[in-house]
Scaffold this motif. Structure first.
Motif, PDB file in Angstrom:
ATOM      1  N   SER A 135      40.196  78.750  42.224  1.00  0.00           N
ATOM      2  CA  SER A 135      41.003  79.508  43.181  1.00  0.00           C
ATOM      3  C   SER A 135      40.424  80.889  43.459  1.00  0.00           C
ATOM      4  CB  SER A 135      42.440  79.646  42.673  1.00  0.00           C
ATOM      5  OG  SER A 135      43.282  80.072  43.719  1.00  0.00           O
ATOM      6  N   ARG A 181      42.478  90.334  47.698  1.00  0.00           N
ATOM      7  CA  ARG A 181      42.611  88.888  47.851  1.00  0.00           C
ATOM      8  C   ARG A 181      42.284  88.162  46.548  1.00  0.00           C
ATOM      9  NH1 ARG A 181      39.778  88.068  52.521  1.00  0.00           N
ATOM     10  NH2 ARG A 181      41.618  88.310  53.782  1.00  0.00           N
ATOM     11  N   ARG A 188      47.427  82.551  41.506  1.00  0.00           N
ATOM     12  CA  ARG A 188      47.317  81.178  42.030  1.00  0.00           C
ATOM     13  C   ARG A 188      46.596  80.278  41.036  1.00  0.00           C
ATOM     14  NH1 ARG A 188      45.683  83.151  46.882  1.00  0.00           N
ATOM     15  NH2 ARG A 188      43.532  82.482  46.629  1.00  0.00           N
ATOM     16  N   LYS A 215      54.685  76.795  47.571  1.00  0.00           N
ATOM     17  CA  LYS A 215      54.557  78.101  48.249  1.00  0.00           C
ATOM     18  C   LYS A 215      54.812  79.271  47.303  1.00  0.00           C
ATOM     19  CE  LYS A 215      54.715  76.974  52.999  1.00  0.00           C
ATOM     20  NZ  LYS A 215      55.159  77.191  54.354  1.00  0.00           N
ATOM     21  N   GLY A 218      51.783  80.553  45.809  1.00  0.00           N
ATOM     22  CA  GLY A 218      50.750  80.997  46.744  1.00  0.00           C
ATOM     23  C   GLY A 218      49.656  79.972  46.935  1.00  0.00           C
ATOM     24  N   CYS A 220      50.022  77.061  48.385  1.00  0.00           N
ATOM     25  CA  CYS A 220      50.202  76.749  49.802  1.00  0.00           C
ATOM     26  C   CYS A 220      50.359  78.092  50.513  1.00  0.00           C
ATOM     27  CB  CYS A 220      51.439  75.871  50.000  1.00  0.00           C
ATOM     28  SG  CYS A 220      51.691  75.394  51.716  1.00  0.00           S
ATOM     29  N   VAL A 221      49.299  78.545  51.183  1.00  0.00           N
ATOM     30  CA  VAL A 221      49.271  79.902  51.754  1.00  0.00           C
ATOM     31  C   VAL A 221      49.917  79.910  53.141  1.00  0.00           C
ATOM     32  CG1 VAL A 221      47.771  81.834  52.387  1.00  0.00           C
ATOM     33  CG2 VAL A 221      47.101  80.299  50.549  1.00  0.00           C
ATOM     34  N   ASP A 222      50.769  80.885  53.357  1.00  0.00           N
ATOM     35  CA  ASP A 222      51.384  81.021  54.681  1.00  0.00           C
ATOM     36  C   ASP A 222      51.766  82.484  54.898  1.00  0.00           C
ATOM     37  OD1 ASP A 222      52.408  80.467  57.109  1.00  0.00           O
ATOM     38  OD2 ASP A 222      54.067  79.223  56.452  1.00  0.00           O
ATOM     39  N   SER A 223      50.761  83.373  54.740  1.00  0.00           N
ATOM     40  CA  SER A 223      51.057  84.802  54.900  1.00  0.00           C
ATOM     41  C   SER A 223      49.783  85.567  55.205  1.00  0.00           C
ATOM     42  CB  SER A 223      51.680  85.351  53.604  1.00  0.00           C
ATOM     43  OG  SER A 223      50.751  85.203  52.549  1.00  0.00           O
ATOM     44  N   ARG A 227      46.851  80.673  56.771  1.00  0.00           N
ATOM     45  CA  ARG A 227      47.712  79.530  56.503  1.00  0.00           C
ATOM     46  C   ARG A 227      46.825  78.395  56.006  1.00  0.00           C
ATOM     47  NH1 ARG A 227      51.683  77.249  61.079  1.00  0.00           N
ATOM     48  NH2 ARG A 227      53.199  78.597  60.087  1.00  0.00           N
ATOM     49  N   THR A 228      47.260  77.707  54.963  1.00  0.00           N
ATOM     50  CA  THR A 228      46.492  76.559  54.485  1.00  0.00           C
ATOM     51  C   THR A 228      46.246  75.632  55.666  1.00  0.00           C
ATOM     52  OG1 THR A 228      47.423  76.712  52.273  1.00  0.00           O
ATOM     53  CG2 THR A 228      46.493  74.590  52.905  1.00  0.00           C
TER      54      THR A 228
END
Length: 367
Positions: A135, A181, A188, A215, A218, A220-223, A227-228
């Motif tokens: 990761s 990051r 993660r 989610k 993290g 499943c990224v959506d921010s 986004r995954t």
């Protein structure tokens, strides 16, 4: 012809199925006809990233799959090309370069490896039991199975390692001050490791799908504008009489996507609904690159996106649609479990249409 470089062609290449950003040649993950699977992630290390155009980590994923008939062979292909051509160039379709180095997961029916890189340097670890995740950070410590011939000399010459004591790739080559990051990646990585340990001994395809949809961790990224984009789960039976089954979403955000099964057989039916359009004057191929944008969404992506917008507008209808999609996925999983459990015999003509039929069924629900 790779994304930025042209390299010598191999005498023969294997059939591959790829999940890739539409603008480039390589892939983020995929499999080949021999049951080899490779996926990659970006990392930042003490070695400077190269904005000069070279091979992308994603090019190396595809090259490893096209040229390697086992996980070990794919790894050897990747490191030989990495040492020869280096890695570099923007990994994003934007005028401002976004550059990173790469870590890879490689597996086949009998072996699994983690390969981590810093510039042209690399270390690999064979995974002999249990589970392993990566990761966005270096994770190979002292358990190095193979490495770049000049790896330790490089670390000593840069003053990163004294040469005393055991050598840890992650400790020596990781940045002392990580980008934000990468700090987020630590949580993660830990979460992925813990979830895999919770299911130790009875990990199934469904387990992986649930982890990829998580989610809170993290994973499943959506921010933050990310986004995954696509997700893949593969089942690689040790018994060579059984087929390898690869599940792809082919749409973003796995928590709201369908994993659809794909099996390599002769006479595969093409699935144009998940192939992105091509452009004559592609801004990714013009120099200077990425000066304009084009709509690369394929047909399934467009319909899926419209369905997501509906889900957000109308909660009740959204929940209904999500349940329908989950039922569709369950059917595919049950069919594949019966195939892998030996309760149904594989029928090549049905398997040739399998992915196409699943995509068609999903498209109907969106319509």
């Amino acid at each position: 012809q790779c994304t930025y470089l042209e390299i010598e062609q191999a005498e023969r290449t294997h059939a591959v199925v790829l999940s890739r950003p539409a603008w480039l040649w390589g892939a983020e993950m995929g499999a080949n006809e021999h049951g080899v699977c490779v996926g990659n992630e970006g990392v930042w290390t003490r070695e400077p990233v190269g904005e000069d155009e070279a091979l992308l980590g994603m090019d190396l994923v595809r090259l490893g799959l096209e040229r390697g008939s086992s996980a070990r062979e794919a790894l050897e292909v990747i490191v030989a090309l990495l040492e020869r051509y280096g890695q570099g160039g923007s990994c994003k379709e934007e005028p401002v370069p976004f550059v990173y180095h790469n870590t890879f997961l490689l597996a086949d029916r009998t072996e699994a490896w983690v390969l981590e890189t810093a510039g042209r340097y690399w270390a690999a670890q064979q995974i002999r039991e249990g589970s392993r995740n990566i990761s966005n950070q270096l994770s190979i410590g002292r358990e190095i199975t193979a490495e770049h011939a000049g790896l330790r000399q490089r670390a000593r010459s840069q003053g990163w390692w004294s040469g005393d004591g055991e050598f840890s790739f992650a400790e020596v080559f990781s940045l002392t001050h990580q980008p934000a990051r990468m700090e987020a990646a630590k949580a993660r990585y830990r979460a992925g490791k813990e979830m895999l340990q919770q299911h130790a001994g009875h990990i199934t395809a469904e387990t992986f799908m649930a982890i990829l949809r998580d989610k809170d961790s993290g994973i499943c990224v959506d921010s933050e504008g990310f986004r995954t984009a696509g997700s893949m789960v593969s089942v690689l039976p040790r018994d060579p009489a059984l087929p390898c089954v690869h599940f792809f979403t082919a749409t973003p955000d796995p928590s709201r996507s369908v994993f659809k099964p794909f099996v390599f057989v002769a006479g595969l039916k093409p699935v144009p609904q998940v192939r992105s359009p091509t452009f004559r004057d592609d801004p990714a191929k013009q120099i200077p690159r990425f000066q304009s944008t084009v709509d690369r969404r394929h047909e399934l992506y467009r319909r899926h996106q419209a369905a997501l917008e509906l889900m957000e507008r109308d909660q009740e209808r959204g929940q209904k649609l999500l349940q329908t999609l989950r039922d569709l996925e369950k059917q595919g999983l049950e069919g594949m479990n019966a195939l892998l459990g030996g309760t149904v015999a594989p029928r090549p003509e049905e398997l040739a249409d399998l992915f196409f039929d699943c995509v068609e069924a999903e498209m109907k629900f969106y319509a």
